[in-house]
Design an enzyme around this catalytic site. Structure first.
Site, short mmCIF file in Angstrom:
data_model
loop_
_atom_site.label_atom_id
_atom_site.label_comp_id
_atom_site.label_asym_id
_atom_site.label_seq_id
_atom_site.Cartn_x
_atom_site.Cartn_y
_atom_site.Cartn_z
N SER A 156 35.33 37.26 85.00
CA SER A 156 34.28 37.82 85.85
C SER A 156 32.95 37.34 85.28
O SER A 156 32.87 37.00 84.10
CB SER A 156 34.34 39.35 85.82
N TYR A 169 34.64 47.66 81.89
CA TYR A 169 35.07 46.48 82.67
C TYR A 169 34.43 45.22 82.10
O TYR A 169 35.11 44.20 81.87
CB TYR A 169 34.70 46.68 84.14
P1 NDP Z 1 41.91 44.87 93.94
O1 NDP Z 1 41.43 46.21 93.49
O2 NDP Z 1 41.81 44.52 95.36
O3 NDP Z 1 43.39 44.63 93.44
C1 NDP Z 1 43.72 44.93 92.12
C2 NDP Z 1 45.23 44.96 91.98
O4 NDP Z 1 45.53 45.39 90.65
C3 NDP Z 1 45.87 45.95 92.94
O5 NDP Z 1 47.07 45.40 93.43
C4 NDP Z 1 46.15 47.13 92.03
O6 NDP Z 1 47.27 47.91 92.42
C5 NDP Z 1 46.46 46.46 90.72
N1 NDP Z 1 46.30 47.41 89.63
C6 NDP Z 1 45.18 48.08 89.26
N2 NDP Z 1 45.46 48.94 88.28
C7 NDP Z 1 46.78 48.82 88.00
C8 NDP Z 1 47.66 49.45 87.08
N3 NDP Z 1 47.25 50.42 86.26
N4 NDP Z 1 48.96 49.07 87.06
C9 NDP Z 1 49.42 48.12 87.91
N5 NDP Z 1 48.63 47.48 88.81
C10 NDP Z 1 47.32 47.84 88.85
O7 NDP Z 1 41.07 43.84 93.04
P2 NDP Z 1 40.66 42.31 93.30
O8 NDP Z 1 41.73 41.63 94.07
O9 NDP Z 1 39.28 42.28 93.75
O10 NDP Z 1 40.64 41.77 91.79
C11 NDP Z 1 41.61 40.90 91.27
C12 NDP Z 1 41.08 40.35 89.96
O11 NDP Z 1 39.88 39.61 90.20
C13 NDP Z 1 40.71 41.43 88.94
O12 NDP Z 1 41.06 40.99 87.65
C14 NDP Z 1 39.20 41.54 89.08
O13 NDP Z 1 38.62 42.03 87.90
C15 NDP Z 1 38.85 40.09 89.35
N6 NDP Z 1 37.55 39.88 90.00
C16 NDP Z 1 37.37 40.25 91.30
C17 NDP Z 1 36.16 40.01 91.91
C18 NDP Z 1 35.91 40.39 93.34
O14 NDP Z 1 34.78 40.20 93.82
N7 NDP Z 1 36.89 40.92 94.07
C19 NDP Z 1 35.05 39.35 91.20
C20 NDP Z 1 35.36 39.02 89.83
C21 NDP Z 1 36.58 39.26 89.27
P3 NDP Z 1 47.18 48.97 93.64
O15 NDP Z 1 47.10 48.12 94.87
O16 NDP Z 1 48.42 49.73 93.51
O17 NDP Z 1 45.93 49.74 93.40
#
Ligand code: NDP
Length: 250
Positions: A156, A169
């Protein structure tokens, strides 16, 4: 670092590969899992919400792509033994692992350090830092058994410069970058495993909406735009590239 310009995803780019995606039920992980399957990979859908994982499974199956597998796990509560069990299950089914996308993340709170709840801090570090460490340690033997395995961490912009109110984070993403570099430095020369990271930049997902509630989601790119970079970094086209931080343009 940037991926090659105009990199084209083909239906056989990941043919025959076994790739595990964490957080495969939603957001970027869901799109990545479906895209990897469309490129010929057998995808291990890893996450905590079974209904979401099953929905992705059904979409991949309906599209006629290689049959995926589901591995439910909650990274907040999973312990060392759970990752050993995961390794044993993957070994029994597949024998090796070609790719590992650390995508799942906990957003934590957006609040000053002085107000940050300790439990929220610990949960964020557990999901974003400790869990990838335990999973990497457990799965390294399976990755070593693959010809040219790729581990991709999700970074990020706050990993490179801490930002007020982003607390755990921000710290966790800096740790993920350093973990990737440490791993690369250890694995280089003795294994054919490569480790890189990608900062996806602002992407239209539930996490982005939670972090920026006033933003119009339509002004943010969809996760599909990221896929050439993700496929490139998990495919044999990126063999020889390791220890690098990639930044997707906005
Ligand atoms: P989302 O919140 O849309 O998806 C995150 C996923 O991680 C979900 O499937 C969620 O599960 C899963 N998850 C979260 N906590 C747990 C847990 N305790 N155990 C198992 N699974 C878990 O996030 P994004 O798609 O936006 O993010 C994906 C990656 O990209 C992350 O690493 C984020 O930090 C990074 N990122 C995203 C940006 C953005 O603008 N979107 C920008 C920069 C980085 P569930 O669906 O069950 O909640």
């Amino acid at each position: 670092m940037q991926i090659p310009q105009d990199y084209i995803i083909k239906s056989d780019t990941l043919s025959g590969k076994i790739i595990l995606v964490t957080g495969a039920g939603d957001g970027i992980g869901k799109v990545a899992a479906k895209t990897f399957a469309a490129c010929g990979a057998t995808v291990v859908l890893c996450g905590r919400t079974m209904a979401k994982l099953e929905s992705v499974y059904d979409e991949i199956e309906a599209a006629g792509h290689p049959q995926p597998a589901i591995y439910p796990i909650n990274f907040e509560s999973a312990a060392e033994k759970d990752y050993d069990d995961m390794c044993n299950a993957l070994e029994d089914t597949f024998g090796h692992l070609d790719g590992l996308l650390f995508n799942a993340a906990d957003l934590g709170e957006r609040t000053p350090i002085s107000n940050y709840s300790v439990s929220a801090w610990l949960r964020c570090i557990q999901v974003n830092v400790n869990s990838p460490f335990m999973m990497t340690q457990a799965l390294l033997p399976l990755l070593e058994r693959a010809g040219n395995a790729s581990i991709l961490f999700t970074s990020s912009s706050v990993a490179f410069k801490g930002r007020a109110f982003w607390g755990a984070y921000s710290v966790s993403k800096a740790a993920a970058e350093n973990f990737m570099q440490t791993l690369h430095d250890e694995l280089e020369g003795t294994t054919r495993i490569r480790a890189n990271s990608i900062n996806p930049g602002a992407t239209r997902t539930a996490m982005r909406a939670a972090a920026y509630p006033a933003e119009d989601p339509e002004t943010v790119k969809p996760a599909e735009d990221l896929m050439p970079a993700y496929v490139y970094l998990l495919s044999d086209d990126s063999i020889g590239i390791s220890g690098q931080s990639f930044h997707h343009s906005q």
